[in-house]
Structure formats: structure tokens, C-alpha cells
Design a protein around this motif. Structure first.
Motif, PDB file in Angstrom:
ATOM      1  N   THR A 220       0.811  -1.217   0.000  1.00 41.58           N
ATOM      2  CA  THR A 220       0.000   0.000   0.000  1.00 41.58           C
ATOM      3  C   THR A 220       0.844   1.266   0.000  1.00 41.58           C
ATOM      4  OG1 THR A 220      -0.051  -0.050   2.395  1.00 41.58           O
ATOM      5  CG2 THR A 220      -1.915  -1.060   1.263  1.00 41.58           C
ATOM      6  N   ALA A 221       2.160   1.133   0.127  1.00 44.09           N
ATOM      7  CA  ALA A 221       3.012   2.325   0.197  1.00 44.09           C
ATOM      8  C   ALA A 221       4.438   1.975  -0.214  1.00 44.09           C
ATOM      9  CB  ALA A 221       3.016   2.881   1.614  1.00 44.09           C
ATOM     10  N   GLY A 222       5.173   3.023  -0.592  1.00 43.63           N
ATOM     11  CA  GLY A 222       6.549   2.820  -1.026  1.00 43.63           C
ATOM     12  C   GLY A 222       7.428   2.263   0.072  1.00 43.63           C
ATOM     13  N   MET A 223       7.088   2.584   1.319  1.00 45.85           N
ATOM     14  CA  MET A 223       7.950   2.147   2.420  1.00 45.85           C
ATOM     15  C   MET A 223       7.825   0.658   2.747  1.00 45.85           C
ATOM     16  SD  MET A 223       5.981   1.493   5.286  1.00 45.85           S
ATOM     17  CE  MET A 223       7.020   1.903   6.656  1.00 45.85           C
ATOM     18  N   GLN A 224       6.787   0.018   2.165  1.00 40.80           N
ATOM     19  CA  GLN A 224       6.525  -1.384   2.503  1.00 40.80           C
ATOM     20  C   GLN A 224       7.775  -2.259   2.361  1.00 40.80           C
ATOM     21  OE1 GLN A 224       3.445  -2.688   3.521  1.00 40.80           O
ATOM     22  NE2 GLN A 224       4.595  -4.563   3.863  1.00 40.80           N
TER      23      GLN A 224
ATOM     24  N   VAL B 142      -1.653  -0.701  -4.147  1.00 39.50           N
ATOM     25  CA  VAL B 142      -3.108  -0.922  -4.234  1.00 39.50           C
ATOM     26  C   VAL B 142      -3.711  -0.622  -2.871  1.00 39.50           C
ATOM     27  CG1 VAL B 142      -4.935  -2.644  -4.442  1.00 39.50           C
ATOM     28  CG2 VAL B 142      -3.124  -2.579  -6.132  1.00 39.50           C
ATOM     29  N   ARG B 143      -4.696   0.263  -2.857  1.00 44.15           N
ATOM     30  CA  ARG B 143      -5.455   0.543  -1.624  1.00 44.15           C
ATOM     31  C   ARG B 143      -6.932   0.448  -1.960  1.00 44.15           C
ATOM     32  NH1 ARG B 143      -2.438   5.918   1.002  1.00 44.15           N
ATOM     33  NH2 ARG B 143      -0.378   4.949   1.135  1.00 44.15           N
ATOM     34  N   THR B 144      -7.649  -0.336  -1.178  1.00 41.71           N
ATOM     35  CA  THR B 144      -9.068  -0.477  -1.510  1.00 41.71           C
ATOM     36  C   THR B 144      -9.981   0.136  -0.448  1.00 41.71           C
ATOM     37  OG1 THR B 144      -8.987  -2.666  -0.538  1.00 41.71           O
ATOM     38  CG2 THR B 144      -8.820  -2.539  -2.929  1.00 41.71           C
TER      39      THR B 144
ATOM     40  N   GLU C 120       0.635   4.841  -8.570  1.00 45.57           N
ATOM     41  CA  GLU C 120       2.093   4.783  -8.445  1.00 45.57           C
ATOM     42  C   GLU C 120       2.519   5.850  -7.456  1.00 45.57           C
ATOM     43  OE1 GLU C 120       4.160   4.384 -12.477  1.00 45.57           O
ATOM     44  OE2 GLU C 120       2.085   4.732 -13.012  1.00 45.57           O
ATOM     45  N   MET C 121       3.414   5.457  -6.554  1.00 46.39           N
ATOM     46  CA  MET C 121       3.854   6.405  -5.537  1.00 46.39           C
ATOM     47  C   MET C 121       5.340   6.714  -5.700  1.00 46.39           C
ATOM     48  SD  MET C 121       3.634   6.020  -1.429  1.00 46.39           S
ATOM     49  CE  MET C 121       1.942   6.379  -1.081  1.00 46.39           C
ATOM     50  N   LEU C 122       5.623   8.003  -5.861  1.00 46.23           N
ATOM     51  CA  LEU C 122       7.018   8.437  -5.918  1.00 46.23           C
ATOM     52  C   LEU C 122       7.502   8.552  -4.488  1.00 46.23           C
ATOM     53  CD1 LEU C 122       6.494  11.513  -8.304  1.00 46.23           C
ATOM     54  CD2 LEU C 122       6.942   9.159  -8.982  1.00 46.23           C
TER      55      LEU C 122
ATOM     56  N   PHE D 152       0.161  12.371  11.041  1.00 49.37           N
ATOM     57  CA  PHE D 152       0.967  11.334  11.670  1.00 49.37           C
ATOM     58  C   PHE D 152       0.711  10.094  10.829  1.00 49.37           C
ATOM     59  CE2 PHE D 152       2.321   8.059  14.515  1.00 49.37           C
ATOM     60  CZ  PHE D 152       3.314   8.650  15.297  1.00 49.37           C
ATOM     61  N   TRP D 153       1.777   9.466  10.335  1.00 50.36           N
ATOM     62  CA  TRP D 153       1.552   8.365   9.393  1.00 50.36           C
ATOM     63  C   TRP D 153       2.059   7.034   9.925  1.00 50.36           C
ATOM     64  CZ3 TRP D 153       3.365   4.432   6.360  1.00 50.36           C
ATOM     65  CH2 TRP D 153       2.506   3.996   5.339  1.00 50.36           C
ATOM     66  N   GLY D 154       1.324   5.994   9.596  1.00 48.07           N
ATOM     67  CA  GLY D 154       1.740   4.630   9.882  1.00 48.07           C
ATOM     68  C   GLY D 154       1.176   4.133  11.205  1.00 48.07           C
TER      69      GLY D 154
ATOM     70  N   TRP E 155       2.142  15.611  -1.572  1.00 51.85           N
ATOM     71  CA  TRP E 155       3.323  14.887  -1.077  1.00 51.85           C
ATOM     72  C   TRP E 155       3.257  14.749   0.432  1.00 51.85           C
ATOM     73  CZ3 TRP E 155       8.459  16.198  -3.965  1.00 51.85           C
ATOM     74  CH2 TRP E 155       9.356  15.121  -3.843  1.00 51.85           C
ATOM     75  N   ASN E 156       3.515  13.545   0.875  1.00 52.50           N
ATOM     76  CA  ASN E 156       3.500  13.256   2.297  1.00 52.50           C
ATOM     77  C   ASN E 156       4.916  12.900   2.741  1.00 52.50           C
ATOM     78  OD1 ASN E 156       2.532  12.668   4.833  1.00 52.50           O
ATOM     79  ND2 ASN E 156       1.803  10.613   4.307  1.00 52.50           N
ATOM     80  N   LEU E 157       5.494  13.711   3.629  1.00 55.33           N
ATOM     81  CA  LEU E 157       6.848  13.438   4.105  1.00 55.33           C
ATOM     82  C   LEU E 157       6.724  12.897   5.532  1.00 55.33           C
ATOM     83  CD1 LEU E 157       8.490  16.879   3.117  1.00 55.33           C
ATOM     84  CD2 LEU E 157       8.049  14.925   1.639  1.00 55.33           C
ATOM     85  N   VAL E 158       7.086  11.624   5.699  1.00 54.18           N
ATOM     86  CA  VAL E 158       6.952  10.995   7.016  1.00 54.18           C
ATOM     87  C   VAL E 158       8.316  10.947   7.680  1.00 54.18           C
ATOM     88  CG1 VAL E 158       6.180   8.962   8.289  1.00 54.18           C
ATOM     89  CG2 VAL E 158       5.127   9.531   6.094  1.00 54.18           C
ATOM     90  N   PHE E 159       8.359  11.381   8.929  1.00 57.17           N
ATOM     91  CA  PHE E 159       9.611  11.309   9.675  1.00 57.17           C
ATOM     92  C   PHE E 159       9.482  10.159  10.664  1.00 57.17           C
ATOM     93  CE2 PHE E 159       8.865  15.808   8.515  1.00 57.17           C
ATOM     94  CZ  PHE E 159       9.748  15.801   7.445  1.00 57.17           C
TER      95      PHE E 159
ATOM     96  N   VAL F 163      13.439   8.750   6.956  1.00 59.78           N
ATOM     97  CA  VAL F 163      12.495   9.562   6.189  1.00 59.78           C
ATOM     98  C   VAL F 163      11.819   8.657   5.174  1.00 59.78           C
ATOM     99  CG1 VAL F 163      12.272  11.427   4.492  1.00 59.78           C
ATOM    100  CG2 VAL F 163      13.839  11.684   6.431  1.00 59.78           C
ATOM    101  N   ASP F 164      10.517   8.814   5.054  1.00 65.01           N
ATOM    102  CA  ASP F 164       9.731   8.033   4.084  1.00 65.01           C
ATOM    103  C   ASP F 164       8.774   8.993   3.419  1.00 65.01           C
ATOM    104  OD1 ASP F 164       7.538   6.658   2.958  1.00 65.01           O
ATOM    105  OD2 ASP F 164       6.722   6.168   4.936  1.00 65.01           O
ATOM    106  N   THR F 165       8.997   9.312   2.146  1.00 68.21           N
ATOM    107  CA  THR F 165       8.072  10.245   1.518  1.00 68.21           C
ATOM    108  C   THR F 165       7.258   9.537   0.453  1.00 68.21           C
ATOM    109  OG1 THR F 165       9.185  11.083  -0.470  1.00 68.21           O
ATOM    110  CG2 THR F 165       9.978  11.900   1.686  1.00 68.21           C
ATOM    111  N   GLY F 166       6.089  10.055   0.191  1.00 72.69           N
ATOM    112  CA  GLY F 166       5.230   9.449  -0.814  1.00 72.69           C
ATOM    113  C   GLY F 166       4.403  10.497  -1.526  1.00 72.69           C
ATOM    114  N   ALA F 167       4.480  10.471  -2.857  1.00 69.17           N
ATOM    115  CA  ALA F 167       3.687  11.398  -3.656  1.00 69.17           C
ATOM    116  C   ALA F 167       2.953  10.597  -4.711  1.00 69.17           C
ATOM    117  CB  ALA F 167       4.596  12.426  -4.319  1.00 69.17           C
TER     118      ALA F 167
END
Ligand code: SER
Length: 569
Positions: free
Chosen positions: A39-43, A67-69, A85-87, A157-159, A181-185, A204-208
Motif C-alpha cells: 500500500t506504500a513505497g515504504m513497505q 493498491v489501496r481499496t 504509483e507512488m514516488l 501522523f503516518w503509519g 506529497w506526504n513526508l513521514v519522519f 524519512v519516508d516520503t510518498g507522492a
């Protein structure tokens, strides 16, 4: 700017900042039973963030298939998608907020050419457990005078993904009021019991969202008007008898999702990932029918367009093209049969003035006939539908299945999402049927214990099994494994279950409703491979069970009870 230009610019920019460009991981997460799909690039980096595995790089950049449903019902509006697609750029114990925010801004402003007045930021405002993100505020202020909004946990706050993992406060970058863009610290590790522990090495985990950035940048109305999506939508639109923008978008989104899922090895079934796939395919067909598309193999026709557009970035699509087309055609044919059975049933109601809630629900629950189609057809024929009645039936049904779900997960299965355990569960039914076939009808189940590695199965039988008997049982089971045989679930009362030949204890332990799982038939079938009262869960089809069955040991368990230890190899 085309979608592909954005892809290229992104990777080049972060490569220039010392990031290792890495491939997207599969949509099927590796070694992470806590989530069904990526569901995310950090997976793919979860273990690098949490410190379980030493990172191979300090910095990485990816374009990740996701994929997010969760928001599937929102698909059809301007921004929601089930596949996207997540950058992402990532730091593992290397740079932190300063660089992450600066580079995020610089990429948007200098590389994508967005002027400052279109940009604003949000930061985490702090709560009892996690302090306000003053650092990020200071860093943003140093870059320029932007609007900065403070938001709470729900927004900034993410995750973690799944039940536990790395997480932390976020900075979000907005363009024209759209979050791009979501920048997660990553500063914390959230345990399964929700306790936050500080992470030893921060990351750092970012997702756009690529499609969202493309839409915003090109100032088009929705993600579906970006260059790559536009081609899919145009193809679908060309086939529609009744034009419907929302349906066209849903079909386009779902076609991408189904195509990419199959390419990564997911197959339609009634369980987990397979069910997600089945659901999106069925929705494609449903919306196709609603808009007057009746041609055969419509799903694979659209998938071919999807493959052509994305294959240069995702070569697996071309490699798996045959599977993608075959699976879609097969699943479509199955669902069309369902729809046709429902249509026949619908004809019975055609002379009515009104279709009752129960009738509409019966079409839906027994025939798998989509409710919207019932509504649509009823409208055409001038028949009313008791919608409130339908909803009441639906609620009632959900209540029953919720109870079933609670019970079945309380009942001895260690991990509800481990597909191997589920396979062994179905294997146990096959084994019982085989034993009754080979040894006789006196055989009943006396207990079972299942792990992801093996099955232990106790049954009534007075003597040691001979080698030939064991071999016959293995052969009987192996003959069924991997075959295209459905496992069907029905609910009924214990008395009916018994009358219809279901195996079970028939003691007072059953309530007034029981679940019956039938392999190779359903409750009403007189011919079947196995029919048993059981809480489940089971595979949807025997073809999902991988491997061959082998009896490793057959021994005495207690007086008159034998025990088999068996494995799927
Ligand atoms: N993991 C965060 C997200 O999915 C940032 O990549 O939004």
C-alpha cells in the motif's frame, strides 16, 4: 508535462542527491503477513526502518506500485484510485527533516515549475504522546513565507502499515489546495498494542501520488485526464452505449488494478488478495453492463490497452500478458454466468409491481446479482423496489456473518491471514473425506491442529492403517488438490445440514445456525467431494492449494482414535 516525464525527473533528481534508484517491489508484500497488498513505497523497506535488517543503502528512491481499496467507493471522483504509483525518497538513518523538506520543495518548485503562491504546508500540531513538530515549522519558514497549517494525528501522523511498524509525524506539501506529497519522519515504532517506542535510527519516508501530481501540474480536472489514463478512458468511452463519466472512471481504475495484480501473481478467489481481485473484476463487468457494454472479454480488451501503456515501465505486464488475459477472460465468463442466472430469476419478478426487499436481497445474496443492476433493470421495466427492505435484509445478513467471523477466528486458527493455514484447513476436509472413502463410514473427525507447516488430524478408527491404505488416502487427496473445484459456503440449521449429508458432531455445541462448507458442490448437492459443518475459513477453490499431500506419520492417539501428521509439499 507527461506522466513519464515526471517519473524520469523524479528519479533523476533524487539520484543526483545520492539516492539509490530501486525498482518497485511486487504488489504482494514479501514476508509481511500483517498486510494483504503493498500500500506504500515504504513497505519494502519496513525492516530497514525498524532496524530488523541492516539497510543496503542509506538513501533510496522508488516509484512503487500500490493498491489501496479502503476508499473503493470514492473511486469515480477526481482523485481516488485503487491502483496508483507512488514516488518516494527514503533515508535510513541518514538525512532527516532539513533535507527532506528542502528537496521536496525544490523538486516541486524548480523541477516541476510550480510557483510559490500555489504551495502550502501542513505540520503535526502535537498531542499527549508526540510533541509539536517545531523543527519542521522552522525549516519551512527558512525556505520561504508559506502558509503553514497545524493538523492532528489523523492527518499529520503516518503509519504503521498493518498491525505494527515504523511511523511518525508528517509534513504535507499542498499544491493548489491538493495534497501532493506526504513526508513521514519515522521516529517511532508502534507495537501491536499501540504503544509507541522511539526508533533507534530515524528515517524519512516520503510518498507522492504520481497521478495526482500529474493532474495538478497540468491543471486538468481529474487524475483520469492525465495523458496515460486518458487513453484507457477514451477506449472505454468508445464502447459505452450510455455515457457515464463515473462508470468510465471506475472501469479504467479497476482495469489497471486487476491487470497489475494478476501480473504480480494474484488470482481471483474468495479469499484475501484473490477476493480483492475478484471484486474489482466484477465491478468492471457490472459497470460495463450498466452502461450498455455487453461485448465478451471486455476486461481483457481494456487490459491490453493498460499493458501497452505501462509495459515500458513495468515489463512484468508484457511478460505476464497471457496470464492477465486468460485469467480475466475466465473470471469474466464465470461472473457473466452468475449474471445470467440472476437475469432468469429476475424474469419471475417482471410481472410484479414491486420487488420486495427479500426478493432483491435473494437476487443479490443467492444469485450474486449486483443490486445496482436490479435497480437499473427494474427502472427500465417500471417496477418499484423496496430499497429499505433490501437494506434491512442486508443488515441482518451482515450481522450473521459478523458473528460467524468472530466465532471462526476464536476457534483454534493461529493467524487468520496466513494462506498456508487456510490451505491446510481445507486439506483437513479432504483428508476426512478420503479416510471415509478408504477406511469406511465409521471414520469421524476427533480433533485437528493446524499450523502453517503441517496438519495433525485425529479420527476414529480401531486399528493401525496399512501402508496400502495410507497410499490410497494420499492418492485420493492428491487427485483432488489443485483441481478447479469450488469450496462453497452455505448457512443453515443443524438439522438440515445433517439431512443434506454434512459431516459434523451434531452435539449441542451448535447454535441454530451453522456454516456448511461443501467441496465440489453446495449444500443442496447430492454429489460432492466433501460436505462439513465448520467455521472456516477455507480456500475458495482447490486450485489455490499448492503442493502435494503426504502422510508423514500415522499413530495411535487414544483408544479407538488414530492420529495422522501430514504435510503439503
Ligand atoms: N508512507 C507514506 C504514505 O504512504 C509516505 O510514503 O503516504
Amino acid at each position: 508535462m507527461t506522466v513519464n516525464e515526471i517519473r524520469e525527473k523524479f528519479l533523476k533528481y533524487f539520484e543526483g542527491k545520492g539516492h539509490q534508484v530501486m525498482s518497485s517491489s511486487s504488489l504482494i508484500p514479501k514476508d509481511d503477513p500483517s498486510v494483504l497488498l503493498t500500500t506504500a513505497g515504504m513497505q519494502q523497506f519496513k525492516d530497514w526502518f525498524s532496524g530488523k535488517v541492516k539497510p543496503e543503502h542509506n538513501r533510496a528512491a522508488t516509484i512503487q506500485k500500490c493498491v489501496r481499496t479502503g476508499d473503493i467507493d470514492e473511486v469515480g471522483d477526481e482523485t481516488h484510485l485503487t491502483f496508483f504509483e507512488m514516488l518516494g525518497n527514503f533515508s535510513f538513518g541518514d538525512y532527516f527533516k532539513e533535507e527532506a523538506i528542502k528537496w521536496g520543495y525544490e523538486f516541486i518548485a524548480s523541477e516541476l515549475g510550480v510557483s510559490d503562491e500555489r504551495i502550502h504546508f501542513t505540520i503535526f500540531k502535537g498531542d499527549k504522546e508526540v510533541p509539536r513538530d517545531n523543527d519542521s515549522e522552522r525549516i519551512i519558514k527558512k525556505i520561504g513565507s508559506f502558509k503553514i497549517e497545524e493538523c492532528d494525528r489523523a492527518d499529520n501522523f503516518w503509519g504503521p502499515t498493518g498491525t505494527e511498524g515504523p511511523c511518525g509525524p508528517t509534513v504535507e506539501i499542498y499544491v493548489d489546495g491538493v495534497e501532493v506529497w506526504n513526508l513521514v519522519f519515522n521516529e517511532y515504532y508502534q507495537e501491536a498494542n499501540k504503544v509507541l517506542l522511539p526508533l533507534e535510527t530515524k528515517g524519512v519516508d516520503t510518498g507522492a501520488g504520481l497521478e495526482r501530481i500529474a493532474a495538478t501540474l497540468n491543471r486538468v480536472e481529474s487524475v483520469f485526464e492525465t495523458d496515460e489514463f486518458k487513453e484507457i478512458v477514451a477506449f472505454i468511452n468508445g464502447k459505452m452505449q450510455k455515457k457515464d463519466k463515473k462508470a468510465e472512471r471506475i472501469i479504467a481504475d479497476h482495469a489497471r488494478t486487476a491487470t497489475f495484480l494478476i501480473a504480480d501473481g494474484v488470482r481471483p478467489s474468495n479469499l484475501d488478495k484473490g477476493y480483492i481481485l475478484r471484486r474489482v473484476i466484477r465491478r468492471i463487468i457490472r459497470y460495463a453492463r450498466l452502461t450498455g457494454i455487453t461485448e465478451q472479454n471486455i476486461c481483457s480488451e481494456i487490459a491490453k490497452i493498460v499493458i501497452d501503456i505501462y509495459k515500458s515501465n513495468y515489463p512484468e505486464l508484457e511478460r505476464e500478458q497471457k496470464h492477465i488475459i486468460d485469467e480475466l477472460n475466465l473470471e469474466e465468463a464465470k461472473f457473466v454466468k452468475v449474471i445470467e442466472a440472476g437475469l432468469k430469476k429476475f424474469e419471475h419478478y417482471e410481472d410484479n409491481k414491486e420487488i420486495s426487499g427479500k426478493e432483491a436481497f435473494d437476487l443479490f445474496a443467492t444469485y450474486g446479482f449486483p443490486y445496482e443492476l436490479t435497480v437499473e433493470m427494474a427502472k427500465e421495466k417500471g417496477i418499484k423496489i423496496d430499497q429499505a427492505g433490501f437494506e434491512a435484509e442486508f443488515e441482518k445478513h451482515q450481522e450473521v456473518s459478523r458473528k460467524g467471523v468472530d466465532k471462526k477466528f476464536a476457534g483454534g486458527l493461529e493467524n487468520k491471514e496466513d494462506p498456508k493455514i487456510i490451505e491446510y484447513h481445507t486439506l483437513a476436509h479432504l483428508l476426512l473425506a478420503a479416510l471415509r472413502e478408504v477406511l469406511g463410514e465409521h471414520v469421524h473427525q476427533k480433533g485437528a491442529n493446524i499450523t502453517a507447516e503441517r496438519l495433525r488430524f485425529d479420527f476414529s478408527h480401531p486399528e493401525k492403517m496399512t501402508d496400502i491404505e495410507k497410499q490410497k488416502v494420499e492418492e485420493w487427496v492428491n487427485d483432488k488438490l489443485g483441481r478447479d473445484l469450488e469450496v462453497n459456503l452455505d448457512e443453515t440449521d443443524p438439522k438440515t445440514a445433517k439431512e443434506k449429508g454434512a459431516e459434523g458432531e451434531f452435539s449441542s455445541k451448535y447454535g441454530d445456525k451453522v456454516k456448511v462448507y461443501t467441496i465440489g458442490g453446495n449444500l443442496d448437492s447430492t454429489k460432492f467431494i466433501s460436505k462439513e459443518i465448520c467455521g472456516g475459513p477455507h480456500v475458495g477453490n482447490l486450485s489455490e492449494i499448492k503442493g502435494r499431500f503426504r502422510i508423514k506419520k500415522e499413530e495411535s492417539s487414544s483408544a479407538g482414535v488414530r492420529r495422522i501428521k501430514g504435510v503439503l509439499e
